[in-house]
Design a protein around this motif. Structure first.
Motif, mmCIF file in Angstrom:
data_model
loop_
_atom_site.group_PDB
_atom_site.id
_atom_site.type_symbol
_atom_site.label_atom_id
_atom_site.label_comp_id
_atom_site.label_asym_id
_atom_site.label_seq_id
_atom_site.Cartn_x
_atom_site.Cartn_y
_atom_site.Cartn_z
ATOM 1 N N SER A 92 -7.998 13.494 -11.661
ATOM 2 C CA SER A 92 -9.383 13.053 -11.811
ATOM 3 C C SER A 92 -10.247 14.139 -12.448
ATOM 4 N N ARG B 154 1.275 6.957 -6.767
ATOM 5 C CA ARG B 154 0.102 7.741 -7.146
ATOM 6 C C ARG B 154 0.274 9.231 -6.902
ATOM 7 N N LYS C 109 0.810 4.156 -2.845
ATOM 8 C CA LYS C 109 0.567 5.547 -2.461
ATOM 9 C C LYS C 109 1.682 6.454 -2.949
ATOM 10 N N ASN D 153 0.452 12.692 -4.263
ATOM 11 C CA ASN D 153 -0.335 13.159 -3.130
ATOM 12 C C ASN D 153 -1.804 13.301 -3.509
ATOM 13 N N ARG D 154 -2.606 13.723 -2.534
ATOM 14 C CA ARG D 154 -4.049 13.795 -2.741
ATOM 15 C C ARG D 154 -4.431 14.886 -3.729
ATOM 16 N N GLU D 155 -3.728 15.994 -3.685
ATOM 17 C CA GLU D 155 -4.039 17.097 -4.598
ATOM 18 C C GLU D 155 -3.776 16.711 -6.053
ATOM 19 N N ASP D 156 -2.673 15.988 -6.274
ATOM 20 C CA ASP D 156 -2.365 15.547 -7.636
ATOM 21 C C ASP D 156 -3.429 14.589 -8.160
ATOM 22 N N ARG D 157 -3.890 13.676 -7.299
ATOM 23 C CA ARG D 157 -4.917 12.735 -7.721
ATOM 24 C C ARG D 157 -6.228 13.448 -8.042
ATOM 25 N N LYS D 158 -6.566 14.444 -7.233
ATOM 26 C CA LYS D 158 -7.785 15.202 -7.505
ATOM 27 C C LYS D 158 -7.685 15.966 -8.823
ATOM 28 N N ARG E 121 0.822 -1.206 0.000
ATOM 29 C CA ARG E 121 0.000 0.000 0.000
ATOM 30 C C ARG E 121 0.854 1.253 0.000
#
Length: 223
Positions: A87, A77, A74, A79-84, A70
């Protein structure tokens, strides 16, 4: 029998020595070139698999635990901002493709809808007021009425059969009209016959607001 003289024998020996010397020299030159070529390489040619493995570098060992797996996913992938952001970009791209498809851009259409012939058929169908387009909503109303009043089951069944007869008749007529118009507009087209008639029938059976691509002409317009 004439014997060789001393002078002639010595001359013959000298020519033999010169020939041997020239052969030896050429052999030595060729040996030197071969040695130079061998020394220039000095090793066998590596296999393609080994060369690609050397370029890729060492392979990371497989994760030993689920937690480690995991953590690796992670890390790859981001960080969260890049994934958002990724998307949101994918969502906008999908919306743009759908909008272009509904607008009728040939590049974004499905293979069954591509080409000027299919666009012409859609215009013919969209310019007509087809009774077959009312089949689905009327069938839904009749089925619901049958559940509300079971006594109407025989009447609903008869009405459904009559609607199917009209639907088949109109589909046959629409297929003939479409094929005739296509032969006039595109005489060299091979996209005619049953396939083209079925394509027109399926489009006509859909509710106008749910057709994709969207209609370019209104009911009653000339095509």
């Amino acid at each position: 029998m004439k014997l060789f003289r001393r002078g002639e024998s010595s001359t013959t020996d000298e020519s033999a020595d010169q020939t041997a010397g020239s052969d030896g020299g050429s052999t030595a030159v060729s040996t030197t070139k071969a040695a130079t070529a061998t020394e220039g390489k000095g090793r066998p040619t590596p296999k393609r698999r080994d060369a690609q493995g050397n370029r890729r570098g060492p392979v990371a060992p497989a994760p030993l635990t689920a937690k480690e797996a995991r953590a690796r996913r992670k890390a790859t992938r981001g960080n969260r901002e890049d994934r958002k952001a990724a998307s949101a970009e994918r969502r906008l791209a999908a919306q743009d493709r759908r909008a272009r498809m509904l607008a009728g851009e040939d590049k974004y259409l499905l293979p069954r809808d591509q080409g000027p012939v299919r666009a012409f058929v859609r215009d013919i169908v969209d310019a007509r007021r087809n009774l077959v387009g009312l089949f689905m909503p009327m069938a839904l109303v009749l089925i619901l009425s049958m559940f509300v009043a079971p006594a109407l089951q025989s009447i609903v069944t008869l009405a459904m059969l009559v609607m199917m007869v009209f639907m088949i008749a109109e589909g046959f007529l629409l297929g003939r009209i479409v094929n005739g118009r296509v032969r006039e507009r595109f005489p060299d087209s091979t996209d005619t016959g049953y396939k083209l008639g079925w394509y027109a029938f399926v489009r006509a059976s859909q509710i106008r607001k749910m057709r994709a691509p969207k209609p370019r002409v209104g009911p009653g317009d000339s095509v």
